[in-house]
Design an enzyme around this catalytic site. Structure first.
Site, PDB file in Angstrom:
ATOM      1  N   GLU A 167       0.819  -1.215   0.000  1.00 36.63           N
ATOM      2  CA  GLU A 167       0.000   0.000   0.000  1.00 36.63           C
ATOM      3  C   GLU A 167       0.852   1.264   0.000  1.00 36.63           C
ATOM      4  OE1 GLU A 167      -2.651  -0.678   3.388  1.00 36.63           O
ATOM      5  OE2 GLU A 167      -4.068  -1.656   2.047  1.00 36.63           O
TER       6      GLU A 167
ATOM      7  N   ARG B 113       5.793  -7.906   8.143  1.00 35.81           N
ATOM      8  CA  ARG B 113       4.395  -8.195   7.797  1.00 35.81           C
ATOM      9  C   ARG B 113       4.245  -8.792   6.399  1.00 35.81           C
ATOM     10  NH1 ARG B 113       0.622  -3.920   7.789  1.00 35.81           N
ATOM     11  NH2 ARG B 113      -0.998  -4.916   9.027  1.00 35.81           N
TER      12      ARG B 113
ATOM     13  N   ASP C 103      -8.207  -9.104   4.309  1.00 36.50           N
ATOM     14  CA  ASP C 103      -7.964  -7.976   5.203  1.00 36.50           C
ATOM     15  C   ASP C 103      -8.992  -7.842   6.321  1.00 36.50           C
ATOM     16  OD1 ASP C 103      -7.025  -5.704   6.312  1.00 36.50           O
ATOM     17  OD2 ASP C 103      -7.521  -4.371   4.659  1.00 36.50           O
TER      18      ASP C 103
ATOM     19  N   GLU D  19     -12.437  -2.266  12.302  1.00 38.47           N
ATOM     20  CA  GLU D  19     -12.476  -1.479  11.069  1.00 38.47           C
ATOM     21  C   GLU D  19     -13.593  -1.941  10.131  1.00 38.47           C
ATOM     22  OE1 GLU D  19      -8.767  -1.741   9.016  1.00 38.47           O
ATOM     23  OE2 GLU D  19      -9.502  -0.744   7.210  1.00 38.47           O
TER      24      GLU D  19
HETATM   25  C1  BDP Z   1      -6.115  -2.145   6.216  1.00 30.63           C
HETATM   26  C2  BDP Z   1      -6.385  -0.769   6.704  1.00 30.63           C
HETATM   27  C3  BDP Z   1      -5.217   0.148   6.516  1.00 30.63           C
HETATM   28  C4  BDP Z   1      -3.983  -0.484   7.088  1.00 30.63           C
HETATM   29  C5  BDP Z   1      -3.752  -1.817   6.434  1.00 30.63           C
HETATM   30  C6  BDP Z   1      -2.591  -2.568   7.045  1.00 30.63           C
HETATM   31  O1  BDP Z   1      -7.504  -0.261   6.008  1.00 30.63           O
HETATM   32  O2  BDP Z   1      -5.529   1.338   7.156  1.00 30.63           O
HETATM   33  O3  BDP Z   1      -2.878   0.338   6.907  1.00 30.63           O
HETATM   34  O4  BDP Z   1      -4.879  -2.629   6.628  1.00 30.63           O
HETATM   35  O5  BDP Z   1      -2.854  -3.529   7.762  1.00 30.63           O
HETATM   36  O6  BDP Z   1      -7.085  -2.961   6.788  1.00 30.63           O
HETATM   37  O7  BDP Z   1      -1.445  -2.226   6.816  1.00 30.63           O
END
Ligand code: BDP
Length: 728
Positions: free
Chosen positions: A319, A352, A393, A421
């Site tokens: 991301e 991670r 996720d 979330e």
């Molecule tokens: C997602 C979230 C994001 C996190 C990402 C993560 O929306 O904000 O940064 O995971 O785990 O669920 O890095």
């Protein structure tokens, strides 16, 4: 009973007075029942129970406490706890003066304990033993361990026995954690915003640290130690390199100091490009000697400030975060760079596996496995790969992540999300115990039947000594820490299961209800029903039948199954449900993305089978026609609507159940919970109506008889905007 039995001997008066006034102060402060006290409420037990316990808890002996901050901590917690629960603090004494003593000591700190020759061998550094004993003719209880940390956990377990009204008359309990690193991950930013945080600002007042030490930091440590959590990553995985500058390291060091007596180590999320951003280098390439030297120097600097620093958590090449692939290096090369810097001081790297690339057309559910499994065997021995519970996720329901069981040579740690979330933020009641349990008990079949995810995570499946589990914290500056009373249960159950992953969600919920509210049977029955029904309800009204990722864009608040115009395909809900006139679901069988092949053969066969997979994960693995007959006997369309309706009905029922408990709950917590349950019932209906309206527009099908039309048109739901939803 001697009338002076509870009166401390002269020499100890100042210490005891101190403890006692701490207890009085705590008791007064706790009366408000605003949720601040978590599972450390220590409110008086029922009268009869108090009377039963009192003769067994007259005296507390903790030799060596004056010299040891950790023992001092244990002593004050026990005085405060017992004093609150029994409305009478035990005398803190040096010598056994009759029946009813509680002796807290290691064999080294007490000759009396040493003489008992208790079986402590297999209990390691954190385990403990609580046992009824007779010493010099007097009946009492010993809490013992190999280390002070063990005593701390034993002390908290002892308090839990009282809080749950368990007899201590003939107790013989030993405990030790199954998993080594039991960590909270705070997604907290330096400006005090919290990514996906729904309970106020960050509890870390970064600006005023290290000068101002909020008493909350101590209470945070107490609450975590009570459930066995032994580490905390202070900052967001989307990390700022500034966290590694001297200014911010001093702040982290101040927190580490507060946490140390509670057995909690501090860790930091590290930004991979820190050598460039704060180090003045032109590259962060793992193969560059200057970069290696930079990380080595940084680690040395950290250990000078925080001698027991735990290590780094890293989100890399995910991301938009920087990482080793920016330099053509692998995740293993990146992880080892940091691991080598920490190695001399015993630190670990938690790397991670939450990665997916925008230019990769592969099914997103497959990408982490594809990236990481080929690297098995290439990670240094102080690296542990941190894997989310499911392959996408933190959705309300996912199958277990296929990496569990697939990397024999690499320790893998579990990452759960405690903050909700994707399950209604802090407002909805969703007890996550059943979800954690579902994942931990799942059988990977990696080495035949019984190769559960738990056995991957606790290291027993492949004989790994480095083991860990992390929970993305739901803690903020809200008075009740987690935004609601029931959200506290998710922090609680995470800790308890991290310590013992074999616990059931139900038994932990029962403990929590007793400790949080009372021992009243009606309250326990109804409270338990509510908690155990709640997560499935959220699944039903948001993402039934194995659907996933149907929420609105960015903030993730509310439904958005229609969204299909975002830049990256896998950011769009439409990518996940694939609904059209003919059917719905993501085909991950051999005819589709073949994600099933990432699981061991028996699991793959089950997931690939329409009838074998089970309806709860049906559309995760299969694309099916709307008239496909599911197990219930309904067709797929009918079942989908049925589940949406069931979710709404359960949410409404939660409200009614709670209202029936009004007489058993203090007004403040009752009222806030009631209001939040009303929000949940309303939003459950919104999720259901918007989703049904959308899927109906796609399928062209009529609603089954008895199922209500959505309250508004599809366009109405599509027009809703929530730019200021929290947690973004
Ligand atoms: C997602 C979230 C994001 C996190 C990402 C993560 O929306 O904000 O940064 O995971 O785990 O669920 O890095």
């Amino acid at each position: 009973m001697h009338s002076d039995a509870f009166f401390p001997p002269r020499t100890l008066l100042p210490f005891s007075v101190l403890l006692f006034s701490a207890f009085l102060f705590a008791a007064a402060a706790a009366k408000a029942e605003d949720g601040y006290d978590l599972w450390l409420r220590y409110q008086p037990l029922e009268q009869e129970t108090r009377h039963q316990y009192r003769p067994q808890l007259r005296q507390l002996l903790i030799p060596g406490r004056e010299q040891s901050p950790a023992l001092n901590t244990i002593a004050s917690e026990l005085v405060r706890g017992v004093g609150g629960l029994l409305e009478r603090a035990p005398a803190v004494s040096e010598h056994i003066r009759g029946d009813g003593f509680v002796l807290v000591a290691t064999p080294q700190s007490s000759p009396l304990v040493r003489a008992e020759k208790l079986p402590l061998k297999g209990l390691g550094d954190e385990g403990y033993l609580i046992r009824s004993v007779k010493i010099r003719g007097h009946q009492g209880t010993v809490i013992t361990a190999n280390s002070e940390r063990g005593l701390l956990y034993g002390g908290f377990h002892f308090l839990r026995l009282l809080q749950t009204r368990t007899s201590i008359a003939e107790v013989d309990i030993s405990g030790q954690p199954r998993i080594g690193l039991r960590l909270l991950n705070h997604w907290d930013n330096l400006d005090r915003t919290v990514e996906r945080g729904y309970a106020g600002q960050s509890i870390w007042d970064w600006w005023n640290l290290p000068d101002v030490l909020d008493p909350r930091y101590t209470d945070y440590a107490r609450a975590n130690a009570a459930i066995g959590i032994n580490g905390t990553v202070l900052n967001n995985v989307n990390a700022s390199a500034d966290s590694l500058t001297p200014r911010y390291l001093a702040k982290a060091a101040a927190l580490a100091e507060v946490f140390r007596p509670y057995g909690i180590r501090v860790y930091l999320s590290a930004r991979f490009s820190a050598p460039v951003e704060i180090g003045g280098l032109t590259t962060a390439d793992p193969k560059d000697p200057e970069v290696q030297r930079w990380w080595q120097g940084k680690a040395d600097e950290i250990y000078r400030l925080i001698p027991d620093f735990g290590g780094f958590l890293v989100k890399a090449n995910s991301e938009g975060q920087p990482g080793p692939q920016d330099y053509g290096r692998s995740h293993a090369e990146g992880a080892n760079l940091l691991a080598r810097a920490l190695k001399p001081r015993g630190g670990v790297v938690m790397w991670r596996a939450f990665v997916y690339q925008q230019d990769n057309p592969e099914d997103r559910a497959k990408q982490a496995y594809s990236d990481f499994v080929p690297l098995d065997g290439q990670f240094d021995d102080n690296v542990i790969v941190q894997v989310k519970n499911g392959p996408i996720d933190f959705q309300p329901r996912e199958p277990f992540h296929p990496m569990f069981g697939a990397m024999a040579k690499t320790p893998l740690m579990m990452e759960f999300q405690i903050t909700k979330e994707y399950l209604g933020f802090a407002s909805h009641l969703a007890y996550l115990g059943p979800m954690y349990e579902e994942v931990l008990k799942a059988d990977t079949f990696a080495r035949g039947a019984g190769s559960t995810v738990t056995r991957v995570v606790d290291g027993s499946l492949y004989g790994h000594r480095l083991t860990g589990i992390a929970g993305v914290a739901n803690i903020g500056s809200d008075r009740d820490w987690s935004g609601s009373t029931f959200n506290q249960a998710n922090w609680y159950v995470f800790g308890r299961m991290a310590w013992n992953p074999d616990l059931s969600a139900e038994e932990v919920a029962r403990d929590w209800l007793k400790i949080t509210f009372s021992n009243n049977p009606t309250l326990l029955d109804i409270g338990l029903e509510m908690m155990l029904a709640s997560r499935q309800a959220v699944v039903d009204y948001m993402t039934p039948l194995g659907l996933a990722h149907l929420m609105a864009t960015g903030h993730h608040y509310g439904p958005g199954p229609w969204v299909s115009d975002l830049a990256r395909p896998e950011w769009n809900p439409a990518y996940y449900h694939r609904a059209d006139r003919n059917g719905i679901g993501f085909d991950r069988t051999g005819d589709g993305s073949n994600a099933v092949a990432q699981y061991a053969a028996p699991v793959a066969a089950r997931f690939a089978s329409r009838s074998g997979v089970g309806d709860d994960l049906l559309l995760w693995f299969h694309h099916l026609p709307w008239d496909y007959p599911v197990a219930s006997g309904r067709d797929l369309w009918g079942e989908l609507v049925y589940r949406y309706d069931r979710g709404v009905a359960t949410a409404q029922n939660l409200q009614d159940q709670w209202h029936s408990l009004e007489n058993h709950i203090d007004p403040e917590r009752f009222d806030k919970t009631a209001r939040l349950l009303a929000v949940q019932a309303r939003e459950a209906k919104w999720w259901r109506d918007a989703s049904v309206a959308y899927f109906q527009s796609v399928s062209g099908r009529r609603l089954p008889a008895g199922s209500a039309q959505p309250s508004h048109s599809l366009e109405y739901y599509q027009q809703q905007q929530f730019p200021w939803a929290p947690g973004h």
